[in-house]
Design a protein around this motif. Structure first.
Motif, short mmCIF file in Angstrom:
data_model
loop_
_atom_site.label_atom_id
_atom_site.label_comp_id
_atom_site.label_asym_id
_atom_site.label_seq_id
_atom_site.Cartn_x
_atom_site.Cartn_y
_atom_site.Cartn_z
N MET A 1 0.85 -1.17 0.00
CA MET A 1 0.00 0.00 0.00
C MET A 1 0.90 1.24 0.00
SD MET A 1 -2.75 1.61 2.77
CE MET A 1 -2.29 0.52 4.02
N GLN A 2 0.53 2.20 -0.79
CA GLN A 2 1.22 3.47 -0.83
C GLN A 2 0.36 4.50 -0.11
OE1 GLN A 2 0.93 1.51 -3.61
NE2 GLN A 2 3.00 0.81 -3.32
N TRP A 3 1.00 5.37 0.60
CA TRP A 3 0.28 6.38 1.35
C TRP A 3 0.87 7.73 1.03
CZ3 TRP A 3 0.27 9.93 5.35
CH2 TRP A 3 -0.95 10.14 5.95
N LEU A 4 0.04 8.66 0.66
CA LEU A 4 0.51 9.98 0.24
C LEU A 4 -0.12 11.04 1.12
CD1 LEU A 4 1.56 11.25 -2.95
CD2 LEU A 4 -0.48 12.42 -2.17
N MET A 18 0.31 9.53 -10.59
CA MET A 18 1.43 8.73 -11.10
C MET A 18 1.42 7.34 -10.47
SD MET A 18 4.47 11.61 -11.24
CE MET A 18 5.73 10.39 -11.02
N LEU A 19 1.17 7.27 -9.16
CA LEU A 19 1.12 5.97 -8.48
C LEU A 19 -0.07 5.15 -8.94
CD1 LEU A 19 2.12 7.21 -4.92
CD2 LEU A 19 3.47 5.68 -6.39
N LEU A 20 -1.23 5.81 -9.12
CA LEU A 20 -2.41 5.10 -9.60
C LEU A 20 -2.20 4.55 -11.01
CD1 LEU A 20 -5.21 7.45 -8.26
CD2 LEU A 20 -4.81 5.09 -7.56
N ASN A 21 -1.55 5.33 -11.86
CA ASN A 21 -1.26 4.88 -13.22
C ASN A 21 -0.31 3.70 -13.25
OD1 ASN A 21 -2.94 6.73 -14.45
ND2 ASN A 21 -1.33 8.26 -14.70
N ALA A 22 0.45 3.52 -12.16
CA ALA A 22 1.37 2.38 -12.04
C ALA A 22 0.69 1.22 -11.31
CB ALA A 22 2.63 2.80 -11.32
N SER A 23 -0.65 1.27 -11.21
CA SER A 23 -1.46 0.22 -10.58
C SER A 23 -1.22 0.08 -9.08
CB SER A 23 -1.23 -1.13 -11.27
OG SER A 23 -1.58 -1.05 -12.61
N ALA A 24 -0.89 1.17 -8.42
CA ALA A 24 -0.71 1.16 -6.97
C ALA A 24 -2.03 1.44 -6.27
CB ALA A 24 0.32 2.20 -6.57
N THR A 25 -2.15 0.95 -5.07
CA THR A 25 -3.26 1.31 -4.20
C THR A 25 -2.81 2.52 -3.40
OG1 THR A 25 -3.97 -0.98 -4.04
CG2 THR A 25 -4.77 0.53 -2.35
#
Length: 66
Positions: A1-4, A18-25
């Protein structure tokens, strides 16, 4: 999980996209979020983009076993 942290149009939102486009949650919160450490300690990647030096402390970051 990534948290911003930070949702500004200049850094926060573009970084989230950018993170969403790289398929990150991605979880996006701001400095007024009450349970900050609860979320940040779970993150595999933490992006602090709120413009306050020292806002994120060592206690807020996930410990990694090597």
């Amino acid at each position: 999980m990534q948290w911003l942290s930070g949702r500004s149009d200049i850094v926060g939102k573009p970084a989230a996209m950018m993170l969403l486009n790289a398929s990150a949650t991605v979880t996006v919160c701001h400095s007024k979020t009450v349970v900050w450490p609860k979320f940040t300690r779970q993150a595999d990647l933490l992006v602090a983009a709120i413009g306050r030096p020292g806002f994120v402390t060592a206690e807020m970051v996930k410990r990694v076993q090597r």
